[in-house]
Design a protein around this motif. Structure first.
Motif, PDB file in Angstrom:
ATOM      1  N   ASP A  75     -33.461  17.874 -12.666  1.00 26.99           N
ATOM      2  CA  ASP A  75     -33.669  16.882 -11.618  1.00 26.99           C
ATOM      3  C   ASP A  75     -34.189  15.541 -12.150  1.00 26.99           C
ATOM      4  O   ASP A  75     -34.296  14.583 -11.399  1.00 26.99           O
ATOM      5  CB  ASP A  75     -34.600  17.416 -10.536  1.00 26.99           C
ATOM      6  CG  ASP A  75     -35.942  17.854 -11.079  1.00 26.99           C
ATOM      7  OD1 ASP A  75     -36.032  18.146 -12.281  1.00 26.99           O
ATOM      8  OD2 ASP A  75     -36.905  17.913 -10.292  1.00 26.99           O
ATOM      9  N   LEU A  76     -34.501  15.458 -13.435  1.00 31.29           N
ATOM     10  CA  LEU A  76     -34.940  14.194 -14.013  1.00 31.29           C
ATOM     11  C   LEU A  76     -33.739  13.438 -14.562  1.00 31.29           C
ATOM     12  O   LEU A  76     -32.813  14.045 -15.111  1.00 31.29           O
ATOM     13  CB  LEU A  76     -35.940  14.422 -15.145  1.00 31.29           C
ATOM     14  CG  LEU A  76     -37.314  14.925 -14.757  1.00 31.29           C
ATOM     15  CD1 LEU A  76     -38.163  15.138 -16.011  1.00 31.29           C
ATOM     16  CD2 LEU A  76     -38.016  13.954 -13.826  1.00 31.29           C
ATOM     17  N   PRO A  77     -33.740  12.113 -14.417  1.00 37.39           N
ATOM     18  CA  PRO A  77     -32.604  11.352 -14.963  1.00 37.39           C
ATOM     19  C   PRO A  77     -32.624  11.390 -16.495  1.00 37.39           C
ATOM     20  O   PRO A  77     -33.677  11.432 -17.116  1.00 37.39           O
ATOM     21  CB  PRO A  77     -32.835   9.937 -14.443  1.00 37.39           C
ATOM     22  CG  PRO A  77     -34.277   9.872 -14.104  1.00 37.39           C
ATOM     23  CD  PRO A  77     -34.715  11.266 -13.760  1.00 37.39           C
ATOM     24  N   LYS A  78     -31.447  11.376 -17.060  1.00 33.28           N
ATOM     25  CA  LYS A  78     -31.308  11.339 -18.518  1.00 33.28           C
ATOM     26  C   LYS A  78     -31.637   9.936 -19.004  1.00 33.28           C
ATOM     27  O   LYS A  78     -31.420   8.963 -18.301  1.00 33.28           O
ATOM     28  CB  LYS A  78     -29.876  11.693 -18.933  1.00 33.28           C
ATOM     29  CG  LYS A  78     -29.408  13.038 -18.461  1.00 33.28           C
ATOM     30  CD  LYS A  78     -29.749  14.081 -19.469  1.00 33.28           C
ATOM     31  CE  LYS A  78     -29.081  15.388 -19.073  1.00 33.28           C
ATOM     32  NZ  LYS A  78     -29.919  16.515 -19.155  1.00 33.28           N
ATOM     33  N   PRO A  79     -32.206   9.789 -20.220  1.00 36.40           N
ATOM     34  CA  PRO A  79     -32.478   8.462 -20.770  1.00 36.40           C
ATOM     35  C   PRO A  79     -31.177   7.664 -20.915  1.00 36.40           C
ATOM     36  O   PRO A  79     -30.119   8.229 -21.176  1.00 36.40           O
ATOM     37  CB  PRO A  79     -33.105   8.728 -22.126  1.00 36.40           C
ATOM     38  CG  PRO A  79     -33.405  10.176 -22.183  1.00 36.40           C
ATOM     39  CD  PRO A  79     -32.595  10.844 -21.124  1.00 36.40           C
ATOM     40  N   LEU A  80     -31.285   6.363 -20.726  1.00 40.07           N
ATOM     41  CA  LEU A  80     -30.112   5.514 -20.865  1.00 40.07           C
ATOM     42  C   LEU A  80     -29.755   5.327 -22.336  1.00 40.07           C
ATOM     43  O   LEU A  80     -30.632   5.206 -23.186  1.00 40.07           O
ATOM     44  CB  LEU A  80     -30.372   4.137 -20.254  1.00 40.07           C
ATOM     45  CG  LEU A  80     -30.592   4.084 -18.753  1.00 40.07           C
ATOM     46  CD1 LEU A  80     -30.935   2.674 -18.328  1.00 40.07           C
ATOM     47  CD2 LEU A  80     -29.364   4.574 -18.012  1.00 40.07           C
ATOM     48  N   SER A  81     -28.476   5.295 -22.622  1.00 46.18           N
ATOM     49  CA  SER A  81     -28.040   5.003 -23.980  1.00 46.18           C
ATOM     50  C   SER A  81     -28.160   3.505 -24.192  1.00 46.18           C
ATOM     51  O   SER A  81     -28.229   2.740 -23.224  1.00 46.18           O
ATOM     52  CB  SER A  81     -26.602   5.472 -24.190  1.00 46.18           C
ATOM     53  OG  SER A  81     -25.738   4.675 -23.409  1.00 46.18           O
ATOM     54  N   PRO A  82     -28.162   3.019 -25.428  1.00 48.32           N
ATOM     55  CA  PRO A  82     -28.283   1.572 -25.672  1.00 48.32           C
ATOM     56  C   PRO A  82     -27.200   0.761 -24.960  1.00 48.32           C
ATOM     57  O   PRO A  82     -27.447  -0.328 -24.482  1.00 48.32           O
ATOM     58  CB  PRO A  82     -28.163   1.438 -27.184  1.00 48.32           C
ATOM     59  CG  PRO A  82     -28.563   2.766 -27.724  1.00 48.32           C
ATOM     60  CD  PRO A  82     -28.165   3.771 -26.674  1.00 48.32           C
ATOM     61  N   GLU A  83     -25.980   1.300 -24.822  1.00 48.66           N
ATOM     62  CA  GLU A  83     -24.896   0.579 -24.136  1.00 48.66           C
ATOM     63  C   GLU A  83     -25.181   0.479 -22.641  1.00 48.66           C
ATOM     64  O   GLU A  83     -24.866  -0.526 -21.998  1.00 48.66           O
ATOM     65  CB  GLU A  83     -23.549   1.280 -24.344  1.00 48.66           C
ATOM     66  CG  GLU A  83     -23.084   1.359 -25.770  1.00 48.66           C
ATOM     67  CD  GLU A  83     -23.694   2.537 -26.524  1.00 48.66           C
ATOM     68  OE1 GLU A  83     -23.959   3.590 -25.916  1.00 48.66           O
ATOM     69  OE2 GLU A  83     -23.905   2.395 -27.735  1.00 48.66           O
ATOM     70  N   GLU A  84     -25.792   1.493 -22.055  1.00 48.38           N
ATOM     71  CA  GLU A  84     -26.074   1.498 -20.628  1.00 48.38           C
ATOM     72  C   GLU A  84     -27.238   0.598 -20.256  1.00 48.38           C
ATOM     73  O   GLU A  84     -27.349   0.152 -19.121  1.00 48.38           O
ATOM     74  CB  GLU A  84     -26.369   2.924 -20.147  1.00 48.38           C
ATOM     75  CG  GLU A  84     -25.192   3.850 -20.250  1.00 48.38           C
ATOM     76  CD  GLU A  84     -25.566   5.289 -19.905  1.00 48.38           C
ATOM     77  OE1 GLU A  84     -24.748   5.947 -19.255  1.00 48.38           O
ATOM     78  OE2 GLU A  84     -26.676   5.723 -20.287  1.00 48.38           O
TER      79      GLU A  84
END
Length: 87
Positions: free
Chosen positions: A76-85
């Motif tokens: 239920d936790l959001p995944k960390p953003l990648s550098p491109e995102e």
């Protein structure tokens, strides 16, 4: 008294524990080994390590903290953003 008994006595008696090193060495003069007197007067524990045959203990290479890998995150936790995102 042997060195271990003297170390225990020093640790449990605040009047000994808080003495400056040279004064503690004078207090121990009659009873203590040369290694303990040297350690007390100089603050160097090396002579005691030799006398007691202690071996240096290395900390474990494995940490006790839980990991924070992506697959370890709850669903239920959001995944960390990648550098491109992030842009």
């Amino acid at each position: 008294m042997d060195t271990i008994d003297l170390l225990e006595a020093i640790g449990s008696d605040a009047s000994l524990r808080h003495l400056p090193g040279d004064e503690l060495a004078k207090q121990l003069e009659a009873q203590a080994s040369e290694a303990l007197k040297t350690a007390a007067s100089t603050g160097d524990s090396a002579p005691l390590i030799v006398e007691l045959g202690a071996q240096k203990s290395e900390p474990p290479q494995v940490t006790q903290a839980p990991g924070t890998e992506e697959e370890d995150l709850p669903e239920d936790l959001p995944k960390p953003l990648s550098p491109e995102e992030e842009e």
